[in-house]
Design an enzyme around this catalytic site. Sequence first.
Site, PDB file in Angstrom:
ATOM      1  N   THR A 267     -35.107 -38.863  15.081  1.00 32.37           N
ATOM      2  CA  THR A 267     -34.435 -38.001  15.817  1.00 32.37           C
ATOM      3  C   THR A 267     -34.685 -38.410  17.364  1.00 32.37           C
ATOM      4  OG1 THR A 267     -36.043 -36.330  15.761  1.00 32.37           O
ATOM      5  CG2 THR A 267     -34.358 -36.283  13.950  1.00 32.37           C
TER       6      THR A 267
ATOM      7  N   LYS B  88     -41.713 -39.750  11.185  1.00 36.26           N
ATOM      8  CA  LYS B  88     -40.992 -39.540  12.380  1.00 36.26           C
ATOM      9  C   LYS B  88     -41.409 -38.162  12.997  1.00 36.26           C
ATOM     10  CE  LYS B  88     -37.992 -36.772  13.006  1.00 36.26           C
ATOM     11  NZ  LYS B  88     -37.792 -35.298  13.536  1.00 36.26           N
TER      12      LYS B  88
ATOM     13  N   THR C 287     -40.644 -30.921  14.210  1.00 40.16           N
ATOM     14  CA  THR C 287     -40.505 -31.689  12.688  1.00 40.16           C
ATOM     15  C   THR C 287     -41.122 -32.922  12.634  1.00 40.16           C
ATOM     16  OG1 THR C 287     -38.519 -30.104  12.158  1.00 40.16           O
ATOM     17  CG2 THR C 287     -39.020 -32.163  10.947  1.00 40.16           C
TER      18      THR C 287
ATOM     19  N   GLU D 117     -42.514 -36.448  23.174  1.00 44.26           N
ATOM     20  CA  GLU D 117     -41.450 -36.077  24.058  1.00 44.26           C
ATOM     21  C   GLU D 117     -42.011 -36.029  25.504  1.00 44.26           C
ATOM     22  OE1 GLU D 117     -38.546 -33.799  20.941  1.00 44.26           O
ATOM     23  OE2 GLU D 117     -39.487 -32.712  22.338  1.00 44.26           O
TER      24      GLU D 117
ATOM     25  N   ASN E  70     -35.917 -31.264  25.936  1.00 48.81           N
ATOM     26  CA  ASN E  70     -35.780 -30.097  25.351  1.00 48.81           C
ATOM     27  C   ASN E  70     -34.591 -29.030  25.747  1.00 48.81           C
ATOM     28  OD1 ASN E  70     -37.583 -30.124  22.790  1.00 48.81           O
ATOM     29  ND2 ASN E  70     -39.011 -30.741  24.236  1.00 48.81           N
TER      30      ASN E  70
ATOM     31  N   SER F 295     -27.067 -31.252  23.410  1.00 52.35           N
ATOM     32  CA  SER F 295     -25.868 -31.616  24.065  1.00 52.35           C
ATOM     33  C   SER F 295     -25.543 -33.217  23.850  1.00 52.35           C
ATOM     34  CB  SER F 295     -26.032 -31.369  25.486  1.00 52.35           C
ATOM     35  OG  SER F 295     -27.224 -32.083  26.221  1.00 52.35           O
TER      36      SER F 295
END
Lengths: 408, 408
Positions: free
Chosen positions: B155, B181, B192, B279, B403, B408
């Site tokens: 993702t 992942k 997740t 991230e 985040n 978007s």
Amino acid sequence: MGRSNMAVNLVVPDTLLPVRGVHLSVAEAGIKKADRKDVLVIRLDKGNTVAGVFTQNRFCAAPVQICKAHLDAGVQIRALVINTGNANAGTGEDGRSRALSVCRALAAELDCQIEQILPFSTGVILEPLPADKILAALPVRREAGWKEAAEAIMTTDTLPKAVSRQVLLDGETATITGIAKGAGMIHPNMATMLGFIATDAPITRPVLNQLVREVADVSFNCISVDGDTSTNDSFILMSTGAAATPLIDSSEHPAYAILKAALTGVAIELAQAIVRDGEGATKFITVKVEGGRSVAECKAVAYAIARSPLVKTAFFASDPNLGRLLCAIGYSEMSDLDVDRLELYLDDVLVACDGGRHPAYREEDGQRVMRQDEITVRVVLNRGVAEATVWTCDFSYEYVKINADYRS
Amino acid sequence: MGRSNMAVNLVVPDTLLPVRGVHLSVAEAGIKKADRKDVLVIRLDKGNTVAGVFTQNRFCAAPVQICKAHLDAGVQIRALVINTGNANAGTGEDGRSRALSVCRALAAELDCQIEQILPFSTGVILEPLPADKILAALPVRREAGWKEAAEAIMTTDTLPKAVSRQVLLDGETATITGIAKGAGMIHPNMATMLGFIATDAPITRPVLNQLVREVADVSFNCISVDGDTSTNDSFILMSTGAAATPLIDSSEHPAYAILKAALTGVAIELAQAIVRDGEGATKFITVKVEGGRSVAECKAVAYAIARSPLVKTAFFASDPNLGRLLCAIGYSEMSDLDVDRLELYLDDVLVACDGGRHPAYREEDGQRVMRQDEITVRVVLNRGVAEATVWTCDFSYEYVKINADYRS
């Protein structure tokens, strides 16, 4: 620290009322930076009572350890001395010694015992307190007002935080004025929050001890994630007894409830001011959880939402990514939550019920609410009558910037 | 989502070993975006055993509920179907129905019962799963390799995550290949995480059930704050039994420990890959807590450090603002911590002991370590022999950006 002024609907108080029996003075000691008010001394006339609640952090700062010991000593407090620029935390025996040297100097100036002085510090952790700079700034003679006092305890705050209120007790006027500092409240368990509220209403020490806890529980402890867990958090309630209002010597006293309501109002406004001035905050979020079996379970759900970085970045982006709210509720500490029974609202918009999105929910309605700068998230648990409210703010680039740059 | 490639020392695996009895295929269903592999089907030959551990989140996703039920049904699993782009979480009864429709279609294709299919989803919460798009992409006939499979479950991951290993059991070779992942692991309780590890070594179901928990506890559960608490987290262990290695039917079997070590190695490498690809991550942080009375208390201290935004922003800034580490330790869930006994190290640099900064600590030494892109924080509690290790990353502007922009 280069913060842009981002506080959410936070106004500087224009009228702050003096509290009889309280004397304020400020100094520029140059603890961390020059030309900045960084020391506040609050002197109290004789006949006062003082009570406090403090951080639960086991690395609690040297001044916190000393405050607790001095309040426990049972002597009457004569002065509080607060410095910014250095937290004197994680400093061991040497830190206690330095904090005591400041107390000793002020006690000598005021001709009282060292136990009659309460010290407070806020700033960087793990660095030695430059006590010599504070000592050089004492005695502090210039009288200051409450606004200047509020300015003197600011760190990353963009605005001073102060509130005044008056209340009639048995036909006589009591005055309450409080100040607070703190801006790291996006993750409040790490921030240093200092709050000082003074009133001239006479209150006995046992009653004041009860009041300080009850007031904190619905104000400063509602912007905090898991209790007062920074190294330095302190909330102090001072009663000078200079007003002609009746002595409140019991929580059954008719004036108790009235005064408590007024003190609570001041404390909530100060606590909310800390959130409004939250580091990088662009939005003020109220999280209200209703219909729980206990206040504790309502708080657990509210805190799960209020501390979720994914929820907070979604608020920053005005993105009604409301699944993140459900996810946070789902991993809260409430172990027997029935997700199919709860309702989730954004202001007046019903977002979720029956375990999923409400059929009539429209993205544009969520979007409308998310664009506001004040938003209420309401969760109805539908299993009891208890409720709790927590205040928080969103999570922005600016938060990272402020905290990455803090010491530079 | 526009992520720049920021993963910390994460390399794309060049050689991934097929696992006999496992057949992979991928599709572009256009669930959230076009021209993107977003569906993976893992088919297993007959004779296999499968076990899993799942999120504890009470808003657990529809596919998680179905996976648990299908594994509990005791039938042999024939296939796993994984989609990205939509988590099918917070979707109630309709979500379960949509997930089951995907299982039903795949069961029809494979001529098996619906209970023999395990569904997995990851992506946005609270939005209906576009099951029709997945159904249109089935049957998936094109055979894929493990690297392509790892790519199909990404993702916000910047790189696929896959590891292979071989091990000799009783003179015969068993192969292990796993994929995972997840990239939101800065606050992993919200992310997740999906992990799938297959081996051709034959293992009975009860032993596999034990293995999946033991392996998860020292790998995927060590990048997680308080257990597997997102809505969709799943970790699946598959044994096809196609290798000639002895059947492992007990944890006392000599091959058990050898295989467990190999599986654990694969799982830890995958778990660390998730952190490396965290991230916005610019640094990979190992938090090791030693000398505790129990693993639980060591984990509590490690997690307090690993989830502190102030600690993580300090790492991002390469700022040895180490008081933040002490503060986090101080508010960890370890209630009887004696702060004067613990030692804090940054790599080999002793930072704090005796309740404060070590006298010989020099800022330049802390600075040197903080500038590295791989850092070990080591806390020695000096009260027992237990230890625990947790992996995390720093906290950057990029995290907020990712985040805030996610949908978007």
